[in-house]
Design a protein around this motif. Structure first.
Motif, mmCIF file in Angstrom:
data_model
loop_
_atom_site.group_PDB
_atom_site.id
_atom_site.type_symbol
_atom_site.label_atom_id
_atom_site.label_comp_id
_atom_site.label_asym_id
_atom_site.label_seq_id
_atom_site.Cartn_x
_atom_site.Cartn_y
_atom_site.Cartn_z
ATOM 1 N N ILE A 147 0.829 -1.205 0.000
ATOM 2 C CA ILE A 147 0.000 0.000 0.000
ATOM 3 C C ILE A 147 0.860 1.250 0.000
ATOM 4 N N ALA A 148 1.939 1.244 0.779
ATOM 5 C CA ALA A 148 2.827 2.410 0.834
ATOM 6 C C ALA A 148 3.514 2.650 -0.509
ATOM 7 N N LEU A 149 3.952 1.594 -1.173
ATOM 8 C CA LEU A 149 4.578 1.761 -2.483
ATOM 9 C C LEU A 149 3.591 2.306 -3.504
ATOM 10 N N ALA A 155 1.039 9.503 -5.324
ATOM 11 C CA ALA A 155 1.164 10.872 -4.803
ATOM 12 C C ALA A 155 2.528 11.496 -5.084
ATOM 13 N N GLY A 156 3.537 10.678 -5.330
ATOM 14 C CA GLY A 156 4.877 11.216 -5.552
ATOM 15 C C GLY A 156 5.606 11.589 -4.281
ATOM 16 N N ASP A 184 6.187 10.267 0.136
ATOM 17 C CA ASP A 184 5.920 9.214 1.109
ATOM 18 C C ASP A 184 5.402 9.780 2.433
ATOM 19 N N HIS A 185 4.943 11.019 2.437
ATOM 20 C CA HIS A 185 4.334 11.585 3.636
ATOM 21 C C HIS A 185 2.956 10.965 3.856
ATOM 22 N N VAL A 186 2.602 10.779 5.104
ATOM 23 C CA VAL A 186 1.323 10.165 5.434
ATOM 24 C C VAL A 186 0.164 11.085 5.034
ATOM 25 N N ASP A 187 0.324 12.387 5.211
ATOM 26 C CA ASP A 187 -0.761 13.316 4.904
ATOM 27 C C ASP A 187 -0.772 13.744 3.430
ATOM 28 N N GLY A 188 0.145 13.241 2.602
ATOM 29 C CA GLY A 188 0.123 13.504 1.169
ATOM 30 C C GLY A 188 0.834 14.755 0.719
ATOM 31 N N ARG A 189 1.588 15.404 1.565
ATOM 32 C CA ARG A 189 2.304 16.629 1.165
ATOM 33 C C ARG A 189 3.594 16.323 0.462
#
Length: 110
Positions: A94-96, A102-103, A105-110
């Motif tokens: 899921i993380a990959l 998203a480009g 690896d931040h949890v909040d998508g930044r």
């Protein structure tokens, strides 16, 4: 021996919580893995750490007075190891996928 085991479980738990609160997905996965190791050691320690104890009660020996090891925590830990390995693989997948989408690896998508 038990104090060292308790300190090690506490250290694993503390490091796992600290890694879980990070903002990156890899750190979150590593934190969950450390927490699962701590829980496995805790469950294993609940079966009382005994050195040179027989794992099976012999016939004719009273189970309450014997110095046998409890096999239930060992079975629970073996099951938990398999589940945590599978969960780590799912979370890594899921993380990959989230990193590709998203480009970042931040949890909040930044």
């Amino acid at each position: 021996m038990l104090l060292l085991l308790a300190l090690f479980i506490g250290t694993l738990t503390g490091c796992g919580v600290w890694m879980l609160l990070r903002a990156r997905t890899f750190d979150t996965i590593l934190g969950l893995t450390l927490l699962s190791y701590a829980v496995n050691l805790f469950i294993f320690a609940m079966g009382r750490v005994k050195v040179a104890a027989t794992p099976i009660v012999q016939k004719g020996v009273d189970a309450t007075l014997s110095t046998t090891a409890d096999p239930l925590p060992q079975a629970l830990v073996l099951t938990a190891i398999v589940i945590s390995f599978a969960m780590t693989a799912v979370l890594a997948g899921i993380a990959l996928r989230a990193h590709q989408h998203a480009g970042s690896d931040h949890v909040d998508g930044r």
